[in-house]
Design a protein around this motif. Structure first.
Motif, PDB file in Angstrom:
ATOM      1  N   ASP A 294      44.870  19.950  63.188  1.00 20.81           N
ATOM      2  CA  ASP A 294      45.299  19.548  64.534  1.00 20.81           C
ATOM      3  C   ASP A 294      46.018  18.200  64.484  1.00 20.81           C
ATOM      4  O   ASP A 294      46.996  17.970  65.194  1.00 20.81           O
ATOM      5  N   GLU A 295      45.517  17.315  63.614  1.00 17.33           N
ATOM      6  CA  GLU A 295      46.142  15.979  63.519  1.00 17.33           C
ATOM      7  C   GLU A 295      47.594  16.080  63.037  1.00 17.33           C
ATOM      8  O   GLU A 295      48.424  15.264  63.417  1.00 17.33           O
ATOM      9  N   TYR A 296      47.884  17.059  62.174  1.00 15.19           N
ATOM     10  CA  TYR A 296      49.264  17.208  61.696  1.00 15.19           C
ATOM     11  C   TYR A 296      50.157  17.710  62.829  1.00 15.19           C
ATOM     12  O   TYR A 296      51.317  17.332  62.946  1.00 15.19           O
ATOM     13  N   ARG A 297      49.583  18.602  63.639  1.00 15.25           N
ATOM     14  CA  ARG A 297      50.340  19.149  64.767  1.00 15.25           C
ATOM     15  C   ARG A 297      50.817  18.000  65.664  1.00 15.25           C
ATOM     16  O   ARG A 297      51.927  18.009  66.174  1.00 15.25           O
ATOM     17  N   ASP A 298      49.967  16.991  65.791  1.00 16.12           N
ATOM     18  CA  ASP A 298      50.285  15.909  66.725  1.00 16.12           C
ATOM     19  C   ASP A 298      51.241  14.854  66.167  1.00 16.12           C
ATOM     20  O   ASP A 298      51.669  13.964  66.896  1.00 16.12           O
ATOM     21  N   ILE A 299      51.535  14.924  64.864  1.00 13.98           N
ATOM     22  CA  ILE A 299      52.488  13.937  64.310  1.00 13.98           C
ATOM     23  C   ILE A 299      53.744  14.622  63.769  1.00 13.98           C
ATOM     24  O   ILE A 299      54.531  14.006  63.066  1.00 13.98           O
ATOM     25  N   SER A 300      53.897  15.918  64.101  1.00 14.12           N
ATOM     26  CA  SER A 300      55.022  16.613  63.447  1.00 14.12           C
ATOM     27  C   SER A 300      55.871  17.419  64.414  1.00 14.12           C
ATOM     28  O   SER A 300      55.431  17.785  65.507  1.00 14.12           O
ATOM     29  N   ILE A 301      57.097  17.683  63.968  1.00 13.35           N
ATOM     30  CA  ILE A 301      57.928  18.648  64.678  1.00 13.35           C
ATOM     31  C   ILE A 301      58.352  19.697  63.640  1.00 13.35           C
ATOM     32  O   ILE A 301      58.598  19.388  62.481  1.00 13.35           O
ATOM     33  N   THR A 302      58.347  20.950  64.064  1.00 12.12           N
ATOM     34  CA  THR A 302      58.622  22.058  63.144  1.00 12.12           C
ATOM     35  C   THR A 302      59.963  22.685  63.503  1.00 12.12           C
ATOM     36  O   THR A 302      60.149  23.163  64.626  1.00 12.12           O
ATOM     37  N   CYS A 303      60.882  22.664  62.532  1.00 14.82           N
ATOM     38  CA  CYS A 303      62.230  23.180  62.790  1.00 14.82           C
ATOM     39  C   CYS A 303      62.392  24.575  62.190  1.00 14.82           C
ATOM     40  O   CYS A 303      62.218  24.754  60.973  1.00 14.82           O
ATOM     41  N   THR A 304      62.707  25.537  63.042  1.00 13.92           N
ATOM     42  CA  THR A 304      62.906  26.917  62.585  1.00 13.92           C
ATOM     43  C   THR A 304      64.192  27.456  63.207  1.00 13.92           C
ATOM     44  O   THR A 304      64.735  26.854  64.129  1.00 13.92           O
ATOM     45  N   SER A 305      64.598  28.600  62.696  1.00 14.55           N
ATOM     46  CA  SER A 305      65.827  29.202  63.222  1.00 14.55           C
ATOM     47  C   SER A 305      65.938  30.630  62.691  1.00 14.55           C
ATOM     48  O   SER A 305      65.479  30.904  61.585  1.00 14.55           O
ATOM     49  N   PRO A 306      66.580  31.517  63.458  1.00 11.64           N
ATOM     50  CA  PRO A 306      66.833  32.855  62.898  1.00 11.64           C
ATOM     51  C   PRO A 306      68.049  32.853  61.977  1.00 11.64           C
ATOM     52  O   PRO A 306      68.394  33.866  61.390  1.00 11.64           O
ATOM     53  N   SER A 307      68.688  31.688  61.803  1.00 13.28           N
ATOM     54  CA  SER A 307      69.994  31.685  61.140  1.00 13.28           C
ATOM     55  C   SER A 307      69.940  32.063  59.670  1.00 13.28           C
ATOM     56  O   SER A 307      70.774  32.823  59.188  1.00 13.28           O
ATOM     57  N   LYS A 308      68.958  31.548  58.930  1.00 13.18           N
ATOM     58  CA  LYS A 308      68.872  31.927  57.516  1.00 13.18           C
ATOM     59  C   LYS A 308      68.297  33.341  57.407  1.00 13.18           C
ATOM     60  O   LYS A 308      68.833  34.191  56.701  1.00 13.18           O
ATOM     61  N   THR A 309      67.192  33.584  58.096  1.00 16.00           N
ATOM     62  CA  THR A 309      66.485  34.859  57.961  1.00 16.00           C
ATOM     63  C   THR A 309      67.384  36.057  58.265  1.00 16.00           C
ATOM     64  O   THR A 309      67.339  37.070  57.567  1.00 16.00           O
ATOM     65  N   PHE A 310      68.220  35.932  59.313  1.00 13.23           N
ATOM     66  CA  PHE A 310      69.011  37.092  59.745  1.00 13.23           C
ATOM     67  C   PHE A 310      70.521  36.880  59.593  1.00 13.23           C
ATOM     68  O   PHE A 310      71.305  37.637  60.157  1.00 13.23           O
ATOM     69  N   ASN A 311      70.907  35.864  58.859  1.00 13.76           N
ATOM     70  CA  ASN A 311      72.326  35.576  58.647  1.00 13.76           C
ATOM     71  C   ASN A 311      73.071  35.358  59.968  1.00 13.76           C
ATOM     72  O   ASN A 311      74.086  35.995  60.233  1.00 13.76           O
ATOM     73  N   LEU A 312      72.555  34.415  60.760  1.00 14.10           N
ATOM     74  CA  LEU A 312      73.110  34.187  62.087  1.00 14.10           C
ATOM     75  C   LEU A 312      73.552  32.737  62.295  1.00 14.10           C
ATOM     76  O   LEU A 312      73.561  32.257  63.431  1.00 14.10           O
ATOM     77  N   ALA A 313      73.937  32.049  61.216  1.00 12.39           N
ATOM     78  CA  ALA A 313      74.260  30.626  61.352  1.00 12.39           C
ATOM     79  C   ALA A 313      75.326  30.379  62.414  1.00 12.39           C
ATOM     80  O   ALA A 313      75.278  29.387  63.141  1.00 12.39           O
ATOM     81  N   GLY A 314      76.282  31.294  62.524  1.00 10.37           N
ATOM     82  CA  GLY A 314      77.401  31.090  63.446  1.00 10.37           C
ATOM     83  C   GLY A 314      77.060  31.241  64.924  1.00 10.37           C
ATOM     84  O   GLY A 314      77.880  30.874  65.780  1.00 10.37           O
TER      85      GLY A 314
END
Ligand code: PLP
Length: 399
Positions: A225-245
């Motif tokens: 829980d302490e990590y949750r409170d000091i972090s931001i998590t960056c995700t995207s469908p761009s790599k997984t589904f080839n959608l960078a554009g």
């Protein structure tokens, strides 16, 4: 009807599609007929479910200001729960046009001009770009290449660099590009505890989270829980589904204060809308793209094995760094005895290959090259053959 776009052997002509990889070689100072395996997108069609959803959306003919709704969040939350065991809440989510944009916003939100930001080189080069171009300082806790051909974290150095430079922000890359490491829960816990102790905010770039071949991906924020409170998590469908554009990424910021500061920077940058194509594509991806993804993952794993076997057999002096995740393979050319200049010259002008030179990932990357293997096997074979013929077997008198 089922998934149609799973013939990954098909070579698709990407020229003439405003494609950075195939249409801009000359403008970027490379020979026109170069074979590109650098920028991290795939030479595969995305899932046919995504393709169909985009075609249908475009037929509507009106592409005005758009926002994502409940359906989008549910599809995304389900993906994060199913595939990563991370329970996300809607209020945590801020959508941005890309992960690099989010990194820049985080640097501005959580540090002041002149502050040190910690990264682990060799690492994805926009990390240092967003730090430097916002007037902050790069401090690197370089990863150490072990005898086992895997990179390891020097935890003492990590802590020392934080203390000595009064570091406020650490940008973690996990899975790590370009080293291919998927950090274990234990490694992440050691990093996280040091950050907690010294009040360091963690921006965890997990854009490659779905590409894991060995072990499993651990969401940093999910460990404690302490990590949750000091972090931001960056995700995207761009790599997984080839959608960078289509320019959409999902940034989770559970802590209210951190979220407020981040939002303030995004507002300051004047970004308040999403592309309707981004919303449609991401929704279709998280709802129906899983079967396509499983197959592409399998195909890429085959490409990585091919590169490994080929290198061991034919490329004397070259080593493949053990790839636990991402579709980027990190090759160590230092055993070939070629100078950095000569290696680049042969790769670009003799082999006519456009790879990412290791040096751009930081000093620790000198003598390495990064190859993007998310392409039909025939392209990967051609790349390896060109390295064998034109990089390692050239016998010529250099003036
Ligand atoms: C670690 C990492 N972060 C971010 C990105 C790019 O993200 P975006 O295109 O969403 O800005 C990449 C692309 O290669 C990457 O490897």
């Amino acid at each position: 009807m089922g998934e149609r776009n799973i013939n990954f052997d098909e070579i698709i002509d990407r020229k003439g599609t405003d494609c950075i990889k195939y249409d801009f070689a000359v403008q970027r100072g490379r020979p026109a007929d170069i074979l590109p395996l650098w920028v991290a997108d795939m030479d595969f069609k995305t899932s046919s479910y995504i393709e169909d959803a985009l075609v249908e959306r475009s037929r509507h003919g009106i592409f005005g200001y758009s926002e994502s709704g409940e359906r989008y969040f549910n599809a995304l939350a389900s993906w994060m729960r199913r595939r990563h065991g991370f329970e996300v809440r809607e209020e945590w989510l801020i959508k941005t046009p890309g992960v690099v944009f989010a990194l820049a916003m985080a640097v501005k939100a959580y540090t002041e001009i002149g502050d040190a930001v910690l990264i682990q080189q060799p690492v994805y080069y926009p990390f240092s770009e967003v730090i430097n171009s916002n007037g902050r300082r790069v401090v690197s806790n370089d990863l150490i290449l072990g005898e086992d051909d895997r990179y390891h974290i020097d935890f003492d150095d990590f802590q020392r660099k934080i203390v000595e430079n009064d570091v406020k922000l650490f940008i973690l890359c996990n899975p790590h590009n370009p080293s291919g490491r998927v950090f274990s829960r234990e490694e992440l816990t050691r990093l996280g505890d040091i950050c907690l102790e010294h009040g360091v905010i963690v921006v965890s770039d997990e854009i490659h989270h779905d590409f894991v071949f060995k072990g499993e991906h651990t969401v940093f924020a999910s460990i404690k829980d302490e990590y949750r409170d000091i972090s931001i998590t960056c995700t995207s469908p761009s790599k997984t589904f080839n959608l960078a554009g289509v320019l959409i990424s999902n940034i989770f910021i559970p802590d209210k204060e951190l979220r407020k500061k981040f939002r303030h920077e995004v507002d300051g940058a004047g970004i308040s809308q999403l592309s309707p194509f981004g919303i449609t594509a991401a929704c279709a991806a998280y709802e129906n793209g899983e079967q396509w993804f499983e197959q592409v993952l399998n195909y890429i794993e085959g490409n990585i094995s091919f590169v490994k076997e080929y290198t061991q057999k034919y490329l004397e002096g070259v080593k493949v760094i053990e790839s636990e995740g991402t579709y980027l393979v990190w090759l160590d050319f230092r055993g070939t005895g070629l100078s950095a200049y000569e290696l680049e010259r042969r790769i670009t002008y003799k082999a006519k290959l456009w790879l990412d030179s290791g040096a751009i990932f930081g000093k620790a990357g000198e003598g390495f090259q990064r190859i993007n293997v998310a392409a039909p096997r025939a392209i990967i074979e051609e790349c390896m053959e060109r390295i064998k013929k034109h990089v390692l077997q050239v016998e010529e008198i250099l003036l």
